[in-house]
Scaffold this motif. Structure first.
Motif, mmCIF file in Angstrom:
data_model
loop_
_atom_site.group_PDB
_atom_site.id
_atom_site.type_symbol
_atom_site.label_atom_id
_atom_site.label_comp_id
_atom_site.label_asym_id
_atom_site.label_seq_id
_atom_site.Cartn_x
_atom_site.Cartn_y
_atom_site.Cartn_z
ATOM 1 N N TYR A 175 50.322 44.685 34.302
ATOM 2 C CA TYR A 175 48.840 44.721 33.335
ATOM 3 C C TYR A 175 48.442 46.004 33.889
ATOM 4 C CZ TYR A 175 44.284 43.499 31.923
ATOM 5 O OH TYR A 175 43.064 43.785 31.403
ATOM 6 N N ALA A 176 48.258 46.121 34.995
ATOM 7 C CA ALA A 176 47.359 47.405 35.371
ATOM 8 C C ALA A 176 48.057 48.797 35.070
ATOM 9 C CB ALA A 176 47.346 47.643 36.995
ATOM 10 N N ASN A 177 49.636 48.829 35.068
ATOM 11 C CA ASN A 177 50.330 50.071 34.690
ATOM 12 C C ASN A 177 50.074 50.250 32.954
ATOM 13 O OD1 ASN A 177 51.740 52.219 35.350
ATOM 14 N ND2 ASN A 177 53.640 50.900 34.734
ATOM 15 N N ARG A 178 50.445 49.163 32.338
ATOM 16 C CA ARG A 178 50.436 49.149 30.924
ATOM 17 C C ARG A 178 49.100 49.484 30.313
ATOM 18 N NH1 ARG A 178 55.165 44.362 29.242
ATOM 19 N NH2 ARG A 178 56.944 45.602 30.187
ATOM 20 N N LYS A 179 48.220 48.616 30.602
ATOM 21 C CA LYS A 179 46.806 48.728 30.182
ATOM 22 C C LYS A 179 46.013 49.564 30.791
ATOM 23 C CE LYS A 179 47.515 45.259 27.457
ATOM 24 N NZ LYS A 179 47.944 45.464 25.924
ATOM 25 N N ARG A 180 46.524 50.226 31.790
ATOM 26 C CA ARG A 180 45.721 51.611 32.396
ATOM 27 C C ARG A 180 44.308 51.185 33.052
ATOM 28 N NH1 ARG A 180 47.426 56.714 28.355
ATOM 29 N NH2 ARG A 180 49.520 56.043 28.350
ATOM 30 N N VAL A 181 44.353 50.032 33.457
ATOM 31 C CA VAL A 181 43.055 49.426 34.074
ATOM 32 C C VAL A 181 43.296 49.169 35.639
ATOM 33 C CG1 VAL A 181 42.477 48.220 31.926
ATOM 34 C CG2 VAL A 181 43.855 46.984 33.446
ATOM 35 N N THR A 182 43.664 50.242 36.313
ATOM 36 C CA THR A 182 43.792 50.269 37.693
ATOM 37 C C THR A 182 42.670 49.781 38.556
ATOM 38 O OG1 THR A 182 45.670 52.035 37.389
ATOM 39 C CG2 THR A 182 44.664 51.673 39.630
ATOM 40 N N ARG A 183 41.616 50.450 38.291
ATOM 41 C CA ARG A 183 40.392 49.991 39.055
ATOM 42 C C ARG A 183 39.925 48.763 38.897
ATOM 43 N NH1 ARG A 183 34.870 50.080 37.234
ATOM 44 N NH2 ARG A 183 33.688 50.605 38.821
ATOM 45 N N ARG A 184 40.174 47.907 37.767
ATOM 46 C CA ARG A 184 39.760 46.471 37.501
ATOM 47 C C ARG A 184 40.616 45.549 38.185
ATOM 48 N NH1 ARG A 184 40.289 44.610 31.427
ATOM 49 N NH2 ARG A 184 38.980 46.517 31.260
ATOM 50 N N VAL A 185 42.066 46.221 38.402
ATOM 51 C CA VAL A 185 42.902 45.115 39.130
ATOM 52 C C VAL A 185 42.733 45.374 40.691
ATOM 53 C CG1 VAL A 185 45.244 44.824 39.474
ATOM 54 C CG2 VAL A 185 44.440 45.168 37.018
ATOM 55 N N LEU A 186 42.540 46.795 40.835
ATOM 56 C CA LEU A 186 42.279 46.788 42.413
ATOM 57 C C LEU A 186 40.737 46.267 42.966
ATOM 58 C CD1 LEU A 186 43.535 48.887 44.437
ATOM 59 C CD2 LEU A 186 41.540 50.536 44.072
ATOM 60 N N THR A 187 39.871 45.973 42.151
ATOM 61 C CA THR A 187 38.546 45.353 42.502
ATOM 62 C C THR A 187 39.218 44.012 42.561
ATOM 63 O OG1 THR A 187 37.198 47.171 41.102
ATOM 64 C CG2 THR A 187 36.418 45.056 41.821
ATOM 65 N N GLY A 188 39.727 43.166 41.747
ATOM 66 C CA GLY A 188 40.061 41.888 41.767
ATOM 67 C C GLY A 188 41.034 41.684 43.156
ATOM 68 N N ALA A 189 41.881 42.539 43.257
ATOM 69 C CA ALA A 189 42.704 42.374 44.450
ATOM 70 C C ALA A 189 41.892 42.075 45.715
ATOM 71 C CB ALA A 189 43.889 43.385 44.317
ATOM 72 N N VAL A 190 40.748 43.111 45.868
ATOM 73 C CA VAL A 190 40.047 42.954 47.148
ATOM 74 C C VAL A 190 39.321 41.600 47.097
ATOM 75 C CG1 VAL A 190 38.194 44.216 48.480
ATOM 76 C CG2 VAL A 190 40.410 45.676 47.293
ATOM 77 N N ALA A 191 38.711 41.289 45.970
ATOM 78 C CA ALA A 191 37.730 40.346 45.983
ATOM 79 C C ALA A 191 38.805 39.081 46.287
ATOM 80 C CB ALA A 191 37.322 40.064 44.383
ATOM 81 N N VAL A 192 40.033 39.070 45.971
ATOM 82 C CA VAL A 192 41.025 37.812 46.225
ATOM 83 C C VAL A 192 41.099 37.962 47.790
ATOM 84 C CG1 VAL A 192 43.125 36.827 45.947
ATOM 85 C CG2 VAL A 192 41.921 37.613 44.019
ATOM 86 N N LEU A 193 41.311 38.970 48.625
ATOM 87 C CA LEU A 193 41.434 39.181 49.753
ATOM 88 C C LEU A 193 40.189 38.692 50.547
ATOM 89 C CD1 LEU A 193 42.946 42.360 50.917
ATOM 90 C CD2 LEU A 193 43.733 40.221 51.608
ATOM 91 N N ILE A 194 38.853 38.907 49.881
ATOM 92 C CA ILE A 194 37.636 38.216 50.518
ATOM 93 C C ILE A 194 37.598 36.808 50.451
ATOM 94 C CG2 ILE A 194 35.262 38.221 50.225
ATOM 95 C CD1 ILE A 194 35.146 41.057 49.624
ATOM 96 N N LEU A 195 38.150 36.385 49.290
ATOM 97 C CA LEU A 195 38.193 34.699 49.156
ATOM 98 C C LEU A 195 39.210 34.251 50.119
ATOM 99 C CD1 LEU A 195 37.756 32.302 47.431
ATOM 100 C CD2 LEU A 195 39.576 33.059 45.786
ATOM 101 N N ALA A 196 40.297 34.908 50.391
ATOM 102 C CA ALA A 196 41.387 34.245 51.305
ATOM 103 C C ALA A 196 40.741 34.181 52.899
ATOM 104 C CB ALA A 196 42.507 35.341 51.347
ATOM 105 N N GLN A 197 39.764 35.226 53.231
ATOM 106 C CA GLN A 197 39.099 35.038 54.628
ATOM 107 C C GLN A 197 38.104 33.860 54.442
ATOM 108 O OE1 GLN A 197 40.624 37.022 56.829
ATOM 109 N NE2 GLN A 197 41.595 37.858 55.297
#
Length: 450
Positions: free
Chosen positions: A265-287
């Motif tokens: 999704y990040a590659n095809r829709k060119r929304v790298t920043r949005r996906v990056l932000t979501g991934a870090v938020a999920v990492l915080i959720l994991a902690q």
């Protein structure tokens, strides 16, 4: 990916996996083995383990910059040779100091930046995230497989045997690098610069510095977590240490499956920043899940799944972003800075994780991880969406390096062409172009002439 990209990425990912295995394989067994070495102390055992990462961090930048000027292959081959010599020293050691020397020598073969820059050279822009994902997954795969294979190999050939085995594989990898990996001829615009200006340019780039800070935090968190997770799993899941792979392997595979749609999704829709932000938020959720639920089966498994899914996604995206944002002529230097901060993060994570677990227990480590991830999240919010360049592939007649160099210079001179990479033995040229600035007529004329 086309056949050349698949071959190049597969071979380079294998070499990268070998380097990571050199770091990870002895982690489950070295502390016990070192008890039999002359002059050992707990501090020196820790230094022996960390010396590899420390020298890696120090030398990534010089090796990356050398690969920009001397070529990727010579630097990678030299690094593998240094790595192999270090393995032989460690395998022959009977004292802790000799092992430290060997481990430091292994880390001195700091080729991660050159490998990742070569992956970038040999893949098209729109395939780069996929290529970096493959290389990134070798990190997670090497880590998990090392947790499984380290104790098994120790029982069969011992720790010295592990050093000998990986040293021999490094020598074989030199042959793979020199004779099987394709050789790119790279020409970019604005080649006139000196090393000091090049390095200063990389360190002034706010976008690249955000990515460097990100990989530092990511590996700090990973290392700190695995200081405490094995003990937590034994205590609260009742799973003996030799059986931890039965938990890690399926959870990691489930994490890979969860992250792939977001990578696409990040590659095809060119929304790298949005996906990056979501991934870090999920990492915080994991902690947070670990903090509140690490004493329960559900909390531990859910936390591990969230961690592996977001960690794998970030490991795939961050190196791709570095290669896209770095100036073409300084790509190796930029990835060198990136790799250095990665290893420094691992070193800091081990030290901080060990200290906090001794004072505050596992909960203190999870609080630390959430705090540094929160700081990273704030940095990401200030990022700009990276510019997207498109790769054009054209057939060329070059069959010698001299012809390839001449053609690459002509193609790089076309307005709108940011970078030209010619693979002489395949008769292919890859052009990284800005479609809004590209002079299509000039490109057609040059293409017809080559």
């Amino acid at each position: 990916m086309n056949s050349l990209e698949r071959r190049a990425v597969g071979l380079l990912a294998s070499i990268y996996a070998l380097r990571m295995a050199g770091l990870f394989l002895i982690l489950p067994v070295f502390a016990l083995y070192a008890q039999n070495l002359t002059g050992h102390t707990p501090l020196l055992i820790g230094i022996a383990i960390g010396a590899y990462g420390l020298t890696q961090a120090i030398l990534q930048i010089p090796f990356g910059m050398l690969s920009d000027h001397l070529g990727r292959k010579p630097v990678i081959a030299a690094g593998l040779l240094i790595f192999a010599v270090g393995r032989v020293i460690a395998a022959s050691a009977d004292s802790i100091w000799m092992v430290i020397a060997g481990r430091a020598m292994q880390g001195a073969g700091a080729i991660a930046a050159a490998i990742m820059a070569m992956v970038s050279d040999l893949t098209r822009e729109e395939q780069r995230t996929k290529a970096m994902a493959i290389v990134g997954m070798t990190i997670g795969a090497s880590f998990v497989l090392s947790l499984i294979l380290g104790p098994v190999l120790d029982g069969v050939i011992g720790v010295p045997g592990i050093f000998w085995l990986t040293g021999i594989l490094a020598v074989l990898a030199i042959g793979v690098t020199l004779f099987l990996v394709p050789t790119p001829v790279r020409v970019e615009r604005d080649r006139s610069r000196n090393l000091r200006e090049e390095f200063a340019r990389i360190l002034r780039d706010a976008q690249l510095l955000r990515l460097d800070a990100g990989i530092f935090v990511l590996h700090l968190v990973m290392t700190a977590m695995f200081v405490v997770l094995p003990g937590v799993i034994v205590q609260h899941l009742g799973l003996a240490a030799p059986a931890h792979w039965e938990l890690y392997l399926p959870v990691m595979l489930a994490g890979f499956a969860a992250m792939l749609p977001f990578l696409i999704y990040a590659n095809r829709k060119r929304v790298t920043r949005r996906v990056l932000t979501g991934a870090v938020a999920v990492l915080i959720l994991a902690q947070l899940v670990f903090f509140f639920g690490h004493t329960t089966h559900v909390g531990l498994i859910a936390g591990l799944w969230l961690f592996f899914a977001s960690f794998s996604l970030l490991e795939a995206m961050l190196p791709s972003l570095v290669s896209r944002l770095a100036p073409g002529e300084s790509k190796g230097a930029a990835i060198g800075v990136y790799s250095s901060t990665q290893f420094l993060g691992a070193f800091a994570g081990g030290a901080l994780g060990g200290y906090l677990s001794g004072v505050y227990g596992a909960s203190g480590v999870f609080v630390l991880a959430a705090a540094v991830l929160g700081a990273w999240l704030l940095l990401i919010l200030g990022m700009h969406e990276p510019r997207f360049l498109v790769t054009r592939e054209i057939r060329i007649q070059a069959r010698t390096p001299a012809q390839a160099e001449k053609i690459a210079k002509r193609l790089a001179a076309v307005p709108g062409v940011a970078e030209a990479i010619v693979i002489a033995e395949e008769g292919i040229a890859y052009l990284k172009v800005d479609t809004h600035a590209l002079d299509e007529r000039a490109l057609r004329e040059v293409s017809a002439a080559v």
